[in-house]
Design an enzyme around this catalytic site. Structure first.
Site, short mmCIF file in Angstrom:
data_model
loop_
_atom_site.label_atom_id
_atom_site.label_comp_id
_atom_site.label_asym_id
_atom_site.label_seq_id
_atom_site.Cartn_x
_atom_site.Cartn_y
_atom_site.Cartn_z
N ALA A 85 104.36 127.09 90.66
CA ALA A 85 105.01 126.88 91.96
C ALA A 85 105.07 125.39 92.23
CB ALA A 85 104.23 127.59 93.05
N SER A 88 110.57 120.83 92.42
CA SER A 88 110.72 120.33 91.05
C SER A 88 111.88 119.35 90.82
CB SER A 88 110.91 121.52 90.10
OG SER A 88 112.17 122.14 90.34
N THR A 128 104.11 117.91 83.81
CA THR A 128 105.37 117.42 83.25
C THR A 128 105.20 116.08 82.53
OG1 THR A 128 107.53 116.54 83.91
CG2 THR A 128 105.83 116.50 85.58
N ASP A 129 106.12 115.79 81.63
CA ASP A 129 106.11 114.48 80.95
C ASP A 129 106.30 113.32 81.93
OD1 ASP A 129 108.81 114.97 81.50
OD2 ASP A 129 109.51 114.65 79.44
N GLU A 130 106.91 113.62 83.08
CA GLU A 130 107.27 112.53 84.01
C GLU A 130 106.05 111.82 84.59
OE1 GLU A 130 110.42 113.25 86.74
OE2 GLU A 130 111.50 114.52 85.33
N TYR A 153 108.41 112.89 93.24
CA TYR A 153 108.13 114.13 92.50
C TYR A 153 107.04 113.91 91.46
CZ TYR A 153 108.55 117.50 88.67
OH TYR A 153 108.26 118.40 87.67
N LYS A 157 103.12 115.36 91.05
CA LYS A 157 102.62 116.10 89.89
C LYS A 157 101.41 115.37 89.28
CE LYS A 157 104.19 119.35 88.25
NZ LYS A 157 103.96 120.80 88.55
N LEU A 193 120.56 118.76 85.47
CA LEU A 193 121.68 118.23 84.69
C LEU A 193 122.51 119.29 83.97
CD1 LEU A 193 123.08 115.58 83.53
CD2 LEU A 193 121.71 115.99 81.50
N ASN A 252 122.02 111.27 78.16
CA ASN A 252 122.68 112.22 79.06
C ASN A 252 124.16 112.36 78.74
OD1 ASN A 252 120.26 112.54 80.43
ND2 ASN A 252 120.74 110.93 81.92
P1 NAD Z 1 111.98 125.62 90.01
O1 NAD Z 1 112.26 124.66 91.11
O2 NAD Z 1 113.11 126.29 89.31
O3 NAD Z 1 111.05 126.79 90.57
C1 NAD Z 1 109.97 126.57 91.42
C2 NAD Z 1 109.55 127.91 92.05
O4 NAD Z 1 108.40 127.66 92.88
C3 NAD Z 1 110.62 128.55 92.93
O5 NAD Z 1 110.73 129.91 92.64
C4 NAD Z 1 110.10 128.33 94.35
O6 NAD Z 1 110.50 129.35 95.26
C5 NAD Z 1 108.60 128.33 94.11
N1 NAD Z 1 107.86 127.60 95.15
C6 NAD Z 1 108.15 126.38 95.66
N2 NAD Z 1 107.25 126.04 96.59
C7 NAD Z 1 106.36 127.06 96.67
C8 NAD Z 1 105.19 127.28 97.44
N3 NAD Z 1 104.77 126.38 98.33
N4 NAD Z 1 104.50 128.44 97.25
C9 NAD Z 1 104.93 129.37 96.36
N5 NAD Z 1 106.04 129.21 95.62
C10 NAD Z 1 106.75 128.06 95.76
O7 NAD Z 1 111.06 124.85 88.99
P2 NAD Z 1 110.92 124.98 87.40
O8 NAD Z 1 111.89 124.10 86.76
O9 NAD Z 1 110.86 126.40 87.04
O10 NAD Z 1 109.48 124.33 87.19
C11 NAD Z 1 108.30 125.10 87.22
C12 NAD Z 1 107.10 124.19 86.99
O11 NAD Z 1 107.22 123.56 85.73
C13 NAD Z 1 106.98 123.07 88.03
O12 NAD Z 1 105.62 122.90 88.32
C14 NAD Z 1 107.53 121.86 87.31
O13 NAD Z 1 106.93 120.69 87.79
C15 NAD Z 1 107.13 122.15 85.88
N6 NAD Z 1 107.99 121.54 84.84
C16 NAD Z 1 109.34 121.73 84.86
C17 NAD Z 1 110.11 121.20 83.84
C18 NAD Z 1 111.61 121.39 83.80
O14 NAD Z 1 112.28 120.77 82.98
N7 NAD Z 1 112.20 122.22 84.66
C19 NAD Z 1 109.51 120.47 82.81
C20 NAD Z 1 108.13 120.29 82.82
C21 NAD Z 1 107.38 120.86 83.83
O1 TDX Z 2 124.04 115.01 88.41
C1 TDX Z 2 123.25 114.50 87.61
N1 TDX Z 2 123.65 113.45 86.84
C2 TDX Z 2 122.83 112.82 85.95
O2 TDX Z 2 123.25 111.88 85.28
C3 TDX Z 2 121.89 114.98 87.45
C4 TDX Z 2 121.39 116.13 88.27
C5 TDX Z 2 121.08 114.33 86.54
N2 TDX Z 2 121.51 113.27 85.83
C6 TDX Z 2 120.59 112.60 84.86
C7 TDX Z 2 119.27 112.16 85.46
C8 TDX Z 2 118.32 112.31 84.29
O3 TDX Z 2 118.35 111.15 83.48
O4 TDX Z 2 120.26 113.57 83.88
C9 TDX Z 2 118.88 113.48 83.49
C10 TDX Z 2 118.19 114.79 83.77
O5 TDX Z 2 118.11 114.96 85.18
P1 TDX Z 2 117.42 116.23 85.86
O6 TDX Z 2 118.05 117.48 85.33
O7 TDX Z 2 117.41 116.00 87.33
O8 TDX Z 2 115.95 116.17 85.24
P2 TDX Z 2 114.81 115.03 85.25
O9 TDX Z 2 114.97 114.10 86.38
O10 TDX Z 2 114.74 114.46 83.87
O11 TDX Z 2 113.51 115.96 85.53
C11 TDX Z 2 113.36 117.23 84.84
O12 TDX Z 2 112.47 117.15 83.77
C12 TDX Z 2 111.10 117.10 84.04
C13 TDX Z 2 112.94 118.35 85.80
O13 TDX Z 2 113.82 118.38 86.92
C14 TDX Z 2 111.52 118.20 86.24
O14 TDX Z 2 111.13 119.31 87.06
C15 TDX Z 2 110.64 118.14 85.04
O15 TDX Z 2 109.32 117.88 85.42
#
Ligand code: NAD
Ligand code: TDX
Length: 339
Positions: A85, A88, A128-130, A153, A157, A193, A252
């Site tokens: 949760a 993100s 996350t890597d970030e 963000y 994390k 993205l 990108n």
């Molecule tokens: P997402 O935004 O798609 O989903 C997040 C979920 O958490 C949603 O269903 C939302 O309703 C729920 N949520 C938000 N606030 C809440 C709260 N207070 N209580 C209960 N539920 C809540 O995110 P995601 O991309 O699935 O990411 C999931 C996890 O993985 C996050 O912790 C994120 O930091 C981590 N992560 C994501 C990525 C990526 O590329 N998406 C990469 C590395 C790590």
């Molecule tokens: O409209 C866009 N145009 C664009 O150029 C968007 C939405 C993104 N971007 C660029 C920004 C980043 O360099 O694309 C790259 C990827 O962007 P996002 O999809 O927003 O991801 P990022 O910021 O890299 O973070 C993601 O990876 C790590 C996830 O959102 C995080 O939840 C995770 O922890």
């Protein structure tokens, strides 16, 4: 039976993780706790109660609600907690950091307290890597690097990761942290993205690329991440951190062009727009620790994964039309209108 709490299970990775766990491990029972924010979609998990009788339950609630969490842990007595949760999206954190601190930091601390009080065997924090910050042209992130987050963000994390370290050291909690690179795959909210570009290309809208499009991300198919999370939950060493990455560093702009080519749309749809403030240049993961210790490595090649993902979005129009609510349209206008 292993009784697991998965938080954020109606989001992108959570949905994929719950489906993976239920279909792979018949001895796991899953409670999905999700607040259903704009990013959470109850439809993502529809049918799971019937498909896996007695093994799946949904609870709507906030991880930052201490009373609700205490009550849930008291009633359910979880063996394991997987915390996904979170708020993100980096761009939203730049607009308003406060909800990121509430959910990602305070929410994690409340889960940690409950895990201690109710003697949960293991908590896995999905980080996350970030948290490591940004790389220049060379090198990769390793688990022993200093944290250097650059967005609200990633700072939230990183704060949660530090709290976990403190609970391990101070209270002896069994917790592990996974740090993964950029995921892609089905059910990703179209603010990120890849889905955003797929939908815009499909609808002949402009594709807004930040800055010069040369920022680099390391992409991993969501299924590979989910497999790694469960390996860490089962076999990782308490107190440790495990990086995961996809071995796929791409600019990108390369990804955006690939998407346009796949959907047979012209590159003239690309629009270079004002850069994201504090935009990290490059992420790249060294995952040799989890590979050596647990035998994990990514399996899905980017070309296959991206094709399957684009196909999923094109075949699931009803899904993305439903998630693009008024809130989404307002967000899109605020973020991209006149940019
Ligand atoms: P997402 O935004 O798609 O989903 C997040 C979920 O958490 C949603 O269903 C939302 O309703 C729920 N949520 C938000 N606030 C809440 C709260 N207070 N209580 C209960 N539920 C809540 O995110 P995601 O991309 O699935 O990411 C999931 C996890 O993985 C996050 O912790 C994120 O930091 C981590 N992560 C994501 C990525 C990526 O590329 N998406 C990469 C590395 C790590
Ligand atoms: O409209 C866009 N145009 C664009 O150029 C968007 C939405 C993104 N971007 C660029 C920004 C980043 O360099 O694309 C790259 C990827 O962007 P996002 O999809 O927003 O991801 P990022 O910021 O890299 O973070 C993601 O990876 C790590 C996830 O959102 C995080 O939840 C995770 O922890």
């Amino acid at each position: 039976m292993i009784k697991a709490l998965i938080t954020g299970g109606c989001g992108f990775i959570g949905t994929n993780l719950i489906r993976y766990v239920l279909s792979t491990y018949s001895d796991w029972r899953v409670v999905n706790l999700d607040l259903l924010t704009y990013a959470g979609n109850i439809e993502n998990t529809q049918g799971l109660e019937e498909a896996y009788p007695g093994r799946y339950t949904f609870v709507r609630g906030d991880i930052a609600d201490a009373g609700l969490i205490d009550d849930l842990f008291d009633r359910q007595r979880f063996d394991i907690v997987l915390n996904l949760a979170a708020e993100s999206h980096v761009d939203r954190s730049i607009e308003d950091p406060s909800v990121f601190l509430r959910t990602n930091v305070l929410g994690t601390q409340i889960l940690l307290d409950a895990a201690l009080k109710y003697k949960v065997e293991r908590l896995v924090q999905i980080s996350t890597d970030e948290v490591y910050g940004s790389l220049g042209k060379h090198g990769q992130f390793t688990e022993d690097m200093n944290l250097a987050p650059n967005s609200p963000y990633s700072a939230s994390k990183a704060s949660a990761d530090l709290l976990i370290r403190a609970y391990v050291k101070t209270y002896g909690l069994d917790a592990v942290i996974t740090r993964c690179s950029n995921n892609y795959g089905p059910y990703q909210f179209p603010e990120k993205l890849i889905p955003l570009m797929v939908l815009n290309a499909y609808e002949d809208k402009e594709l807004p690329v930040y800055g010069d499009g040369k920022n680099i991300r390391d992409w991993i198919y969501v299924g590979d991440h989910c497999r790694g999370i469960i390996m860490v939950a089962q076999s990782g060493v308490g107190g440790e951190i495990y990086n995961m990455g996809g071995d796929t560093q791409m600019e990108n702009i390369e990804i955006v062009r690939m998407i346009l080519d796949y959907i047979h749309k012209p590159h003239s749809l690309i629009k270079f727009v004002k850069d994201r403030p504090g935009h990290d240049f490059r992420y790249a993961m060294d995952y040799s620790k989890i590979e050596t210790e647990l035998g994990w490595c990514p399996a899905v090649k980017f070309e296959e994964g991206i094709e399957a993902t684009i196909k999923w979005y094109l075949e699931n129009k009803r899904w993305w039309e439903a998630v693009r609510t008024g809130e989404y349209m307002n967000y899109y206008e605020r973020m991209y209108g006149g940019r």
